[in-house]
Motif scaffolding. Structure first.
Motif, PDB file in Angstrom:
ATOM      1  N   PHE A 176       0.840  -1.208   0.000  1.00 17.40           N
ATOM      2  CA  PHE A 176       0.000   0.000   0.000  1.00 17.40           C
ATOM      3  C   PHE A 176       0.869   1.250   0.000  1.00 17.40           C
ATOM      4  O   PHE A 176       0.525   2.250  -0.646  1.00 17.40           O
ATOM      5  CB  PHE A 176      -0.922   0.016   1.220  1.00 17.40           C
ATOM      6  CG  PHE A 176      -2.000  -1.031   1.175  1.00 17.40           C
ATOM      7  CD1 PHE A 176      -2.456  -1.524  -0.032  1.00 17.40           C
ATOM      8  CD2 PHE A 176      -2.556  -1.532   2.340  1.00 17.40           C
ATOM      9  CE1 PHE A 176      -3.443  -2.487  -0.079  1.00 17.40           C
ATOM     10  CE2 PHE A 176      -3.546  -2.495   2.301  1.00 17.40           C
ATOM     11  CZ  PHE A 176      -3.991  -2.977   1.087  1.00 17.40           C
ATOM     12  N   LEU A 177       1.991   1.211   0.738  1.00 18.86           N
ATOM     13  CA  LEU A 177       2.873   2.381   0.780  1.00 18.86           C
ATOM     14  C   LEU A 177       3.469   2.663  -0.600  1.00 18.86           C
ATOM     15  O   LEU A 177       3.508   3.802  -1.057  1.00 18.86           O
ATOM     16  CB  LEU A 177       3.998   2.168   1.796  1.00 18.86           C
ATOM     17  CG  LEU A 177       3.579   2.271   3.265  1.00 18.86           C
ATOM     18  CD1 LEU A 177       4.734   1.890   4.169  1.00 18.86           C
ATOM     19  CD2 LEU A 177       3.109   3.668   3.592  1.00 18.86           C
ATOM     20  N   GLY A 195       0.868   4.141  -2.673  1.00 20.16           N
ATOM     21  CA  GLY A 195       0.654   5.527  -2.276  1.00 20.16           C
ATOM     22  C   GLY A 195       1.707   6.449  -2.880  1.00 20.16           C
ATOM     23  O   GLY A 195       1.382   7.518  -3.401  1.00 20.16           O
ATOM     24  N   VAL A 196       2.974   6.009  -2.827  1.00 21.57           N
ATOM     25  CA  VAL A 196       4.063   6.812  -3.392  1.00 21.57           C
ATOM     26  C   VAL A 196       3.841   7.009  -4.895  1.00 21.57           C
ATOM     27  O   VAL A 196       3.962   8.118  -5.424  1.00 21.57           O
ATOM     28  CB  VAL A 196       5.431   6.142  -3.132  1.00 21.57           C
ATOM     29  CG1 VAL A 196       6.530   6.833  -3.922  1.00 21.57           C
ATOM     30  CG2 VAL A 196       5.760   6.195  -1.653  1.00 21.57           C
ATOM     31  N   ALA A 223       0.964   6.767  -6.562  1.00 26.17           N
ATOM     32  CA  ALA A 223      -0.235   7.576  -6.811  1.00 26.17           C
ATOM     33  C   ALA A 223       0.040   9.053  -6.547  1.00 26.17           C
ATOM     34  O   ALA A 223      -0.383   9.919  -7.306  1.00 26.17           O
ATOM     35  CB  ALA A 223      -1.386   7.096  -5.930  1.00 26.17           C
ATOM     36  N   LEU A 224       0.775   9.324  -5.467  1.00 27.05           N
ATOM     37  CA  LEU A 224       1.029  10.723  -5.098  1.00 27.05           C
ATOM     38  C   LEU A 224       1.907  11.419  -6.134  1.00 27.05           C
ATOM     39  O   LEU A 224       1.694  12.582  -6.457  1.00 27.05           O
ATOM     40  CB  LEU A 224       1.683  10.782  -3.713  1.00 27.05           C
ATOM     41  CG  LEU A 224       1.782  12.175  -3.102  1.00 27.05           C
ATOM     42  CD1 LEU A 224       0.409  12.762  -2.899  1.00 27.05           C
ATOM     43  CD2 LEU A 224       2.509  12.125  -1.774  1.00 27.05           C
ATOM     44  N   ALA A 275      -0.103  12.775  -9.009  1.00 24.56           N
ATOM     45  CA  ALA A 275      -1.353  13.476  -8.707  1.00 24.56           C
ATOM     46  C   ALA A 275      -1.270  14.986  -8.889  1.00 24.56           C
ATOM     47  O   ALA A 275      -2.266  15.664  -8.724  1.00 24.56           O
ATOM     48  CB  ALA A 275      -1.796  13.158  -7.289  1.00 24.56           C
ATOM     49  N   LYS A 307       8.544  15.627  -5.142  1.00 28.19           N
ATOM     50  CA  LYS A 307       8.973  15.953  -3.779  1.00 28.19           C
ATOM     51  C   LYS A 307       8.012  15.398  -2.743  1.00 28.19           C
ATOM     52  O   LYS A 307       8.429  14.872  -1.713  1.00 28.19           O
ATOM     53  CB  LYS A 307       9.093  17.465  -3.629  1.00 28.19           C
ATOM     54  CG  LYS A 307      10.384  18.008  -4.201  1.00 28.19           C
ATOM     55  CD  LYS A 307      10.529  19.463  -3.858  1.00 28.19           C
ATOM     56  CE  LYS A 307      11.802  20.038  -4.463  1.00 28.19           C
ATOM     57  NZ  LYS A 307      11.788  21.494  -4.439  1.00 28.19           N
ATOM     58  N   ALA A 308       6.708  15.519  -3.027  1.00 26.49           N
ATOM     59  CA  ALA A 308       5.711  15.023  -2.071  1.00 26.49           C
ATOM     60  C   ALA A 308       5.842  13.516  -1.901  1.00 26.49           C
ATOM     61  O   ALA A 308       5.798  12.996  -0.779  1.00 26.49           O
ATOM     62  CB  ALA A 308       4.305  15.393  -2.540  1.00 26.49           C
ATOM     63  N   LEU A 329       8.738  12.654   0.280  1.00 23.73           N
ATOM     64  CA  LEU A 329       8.439  12.839   1.704  1.00 23.73           C
ATOM     65  C   LEU A 329       7.640  11.656   2.249  1.00 23.73           C
ATOM     66  O   LEU A 329       7.919  11.134   3.337  1.00 23.73           O
ATOM     67  CB  LEU A 329       7.658  14.154   1.877  1.00 23.73           C
ATOM     68  CG  LEU A 329       7.521  14.692   3.290  1.00 23.73           C
ATOM     69  CD1 LEU A 329       8.892  14.913   3.889  1.00 23.73           C
ATOM     70  CD2 LEU A 329       6.728  15.982   3.293  1.00 23.73           C
ATOM     71  N   LEU A 330       6.657  11.208   1.449  1.00 21.59           N
ATOM     72  CA  LEU A 330       5.846  10.064   1.882  1.00 21.59           C
ATOM     73  C   LEU A 330       6.710   8.815   2.014  1.00 21.59           C
ATOM     74  O   LEU A 330       6.548   8.025   2.954  1.00 21.59           O
ATOM     75  CB  LEU A 330       4.709   9.826   0.889  1.00 21.59           C
ATOM     76  CG  LEU A 330       3.771   8.683   1.271  1.00 21.59           C
ATOM     77  CD1 LEU A 330       2.958   9.045   2.498  1.00 21.59           C
ATOM     78  CD2 LEU A 330       2.854   8.305   0.131  1.00 21.59           C
ATOM     79  N   GLY A 365       7.141   6.438   5.359  1.00 24.66           N
ATOM     80  CA  GLY A 365       6.814   5.014   5.335  1.00 24.66           C
ATOM     81  C   GLY A 365       7.914   4.109   5.847  1.00 24.66           C
ATOM     82  O   GLY A 365       7.685   2.923   6.061  1.00 24.66           O
TER      83      GLY A 365
END
Lengths: 221, 249
Positions: free
Chosen positions: B137-138, B141-142, B144-145, B148, B157-158, B161-162, B166
């Motif tokens: 999932f992490l 998430g990385v 997908a972010l 986005a 960059k976002a 950070l994620l 994680g």
């Protein structure tokens, strides 16, 4: 400190004027709670058994629901940009945001917990465990929600993305919190789970605000 | 040290290095992968208890190890990207994430396929399996972010950070078999003492682990090359490269 106080007071004024912002997640929480007994069947034993999971899932969904708007308005109206440009201590602003969001979303849950225990047929020992885990766990929910909100601030489809990013991080919390309530309803000692929850809270309290700060600066650019 | 490393962070140099390393890494990865899996799947003795089905460890263990290895390399790249503002490290985060996600899926799938005959179930909610699922999932998430944002730079960059946030999951996965009573067995070869696996099975396993590591490195080089070209497409050196490639054909 001055900055913290100013941001905190401003936040409370906003909350007092936009009641839907904090009332809607609470109503959502109550409605989700009523869905479970109706969907699963209202046998008292079954309900008491699954109650910890239900309460915690409802709590983290309602915190998540309120999370998206946390920085959105300030971002859209340029408040954040002004704060960054004015070189005000942004960390104080972040902390004020998180504390006030905890007060408006999680504190009412704590106050409602006797009612919830009654609805789901929990005894007083289990209710105490629910109260304690919520007390230790909900600040963590708010901290991580703030991180998600800050990360997805300028993203195109922020809402659903926020949930995707943050829910996996909620899983460890959910595991320990519902384990604690489970233990309590069996009459066992659950101080171990509480200790783990406190440790997670301390770690998050120290590190997450810094990550939120970084994410905000990233999005403001 | 940074004076020495700094020139390598220049996209053009990095592109050439990746191009130079990729064929060697890929050849080595394919060779060791063939050696490790063929040896492990066909020539090692069968387990006295599990029969032939244990052989899946030659795929399961390397992919699981490198699903975590890929995450830590991604997090290190993310840290470099955010602290020293190295753009190439940002692109490396995006390059590694999908590879790591696929390794995680392989580890979860082979584990499930082994679990069905051995444990009698595809899936149990034990700590090791759950934390590996969170790792997936992490990764998602990385990925997908990073896609986005209208601004590619903010997305990179976002997601960096994620990726750093994680990292808390890695020790949980690693120690899950020690901290909890899990159905998943404890570590076999990572302890300092003598490994609790026979040498005839250990060697092909070690080769497979090496192979998956090389494979990860090779794929990262390839994806990083593409990422550099995409992000630097307006730079003169990329245009020159494209022009000479067209001429060559």
């Amino acid at each position: 400190m001055v900055m913290f106080k100013a941001a905190f007071v401003r936040e409370w004024r906003l909350l007092a004027r936009q009641k839907a912002d904090w009332l809607n997640p609470l109503m959502f929480f109550l409605i989700v709670l009523t869905l479970f007994p109706l969907g699963i069947g209202a046998k008292p034993n079954l309900l008491a058994e699954i109650a910890p999971g239900i309460i915690w899932i409802a709590a983290l969904l309602s915190v998540l629901l309120g999370a998206e708007r946390l920085f959105k308005d300030d971002f859209r109206q340029g408040v954040l940009e002004q704060l960054v440009a004015a070189e005000q201590p942004l960390l104080a602003y972040v902390l004020a945001k998180i504390v006030s969001s905890w007060c408006s979303t999680a504190l009412p849950l704590l106050l409602m917990s006797p009612l919830i225990a009654l609805l789901l047929g929990l005894d007083s020992a289990a209710w105490l465990a629910v109260l304690l885990t919520l007390l230790l766990g909900t600040p963590l929910l708010n901290l991580l929600a703030a991180l998600g909100a800050a990360l997805t601030l300028s993203a195109d489809k922020g809402g659903i993305l926020l949930a995707l990013l943050i829910l996996p991080l909620y899983i460890p919390l959910l595991i320990f919190a519902s384990a604690a309530v489970d233990q309590a309803s069996l009459g066992l000692d659950y101080s171990g789970q509480l200790a783990v929850l406190s440790a997670m809270l301390c770690l998050a309290l120290a590190l997450v605000p810094l990550a939120v700060l970084k994410a905000l600066k990233l999005n403001v650019g | 040290m940074f004076k020495w490393l700094d020139p390598y962070a220049k996209p053009e140099t990095l592109y050439r290095i990746c191009g130079l390393w990729f064929p060697w890494l890929m050849t080595a990865a394919v060779a060791t992968l063939l050696l490790g899996t063929v040896w492990g799947l066909a020539f090692t003795p069968a387990d006295y208890q599990q029969g032939d089905s244990y052989r899946i460890i030659h795929i399961h263990v390397p992919s699981a190890i490198w699903s975590m290895g890929a995450y830590s390399s991604m997090a290190i790249a993310a840290l470099i990207a955010l602290v020293w503002q190295v753009k190439a490290a940002q692109w490396a985060v995006g390059a590694i994430a999908p590879i790591g996600a696929v390794f995680t899926v392989i580890a979860l799938f082979t584990g499930a396929a082994w679990g069905k005959p051995m444990w009698g179930t595809w899936w149990v909610w034990d700590a090791r399996l759950t934390s590996e699922l969170i790792l997936l999932f992490l990764y998602l998430g990385v990925i997908a972010l990073s896609g986005a944002f209208a601004d590619r730079q903010t997305g990179a960059k976002a997601s960096a950070l994620l990726a750093i946030v994680g990292v808390v999951n890695l020790p949980i996965i690693h120690f899950s078999v020690e901290w909890w009573n899990t159905l998943h067995q404890g570590a076999t070869i990572t302890k300092f003492a003598k490994p609790s696996i026979d040498a005839s099975m250990l060697w092909p396993l070690l080769i497979s682990i090496l192979a998956f590591g090389l494979w990860l490195a090779a794929l990262t080089c390839l994806r990083l090359k593409t990422a550099i070209l995409q992000n630097e497409q307006h730079r003169p050196w990329v245009r020159q490269l494209a022009a000479s490639a067209v001429k060559g054909e």
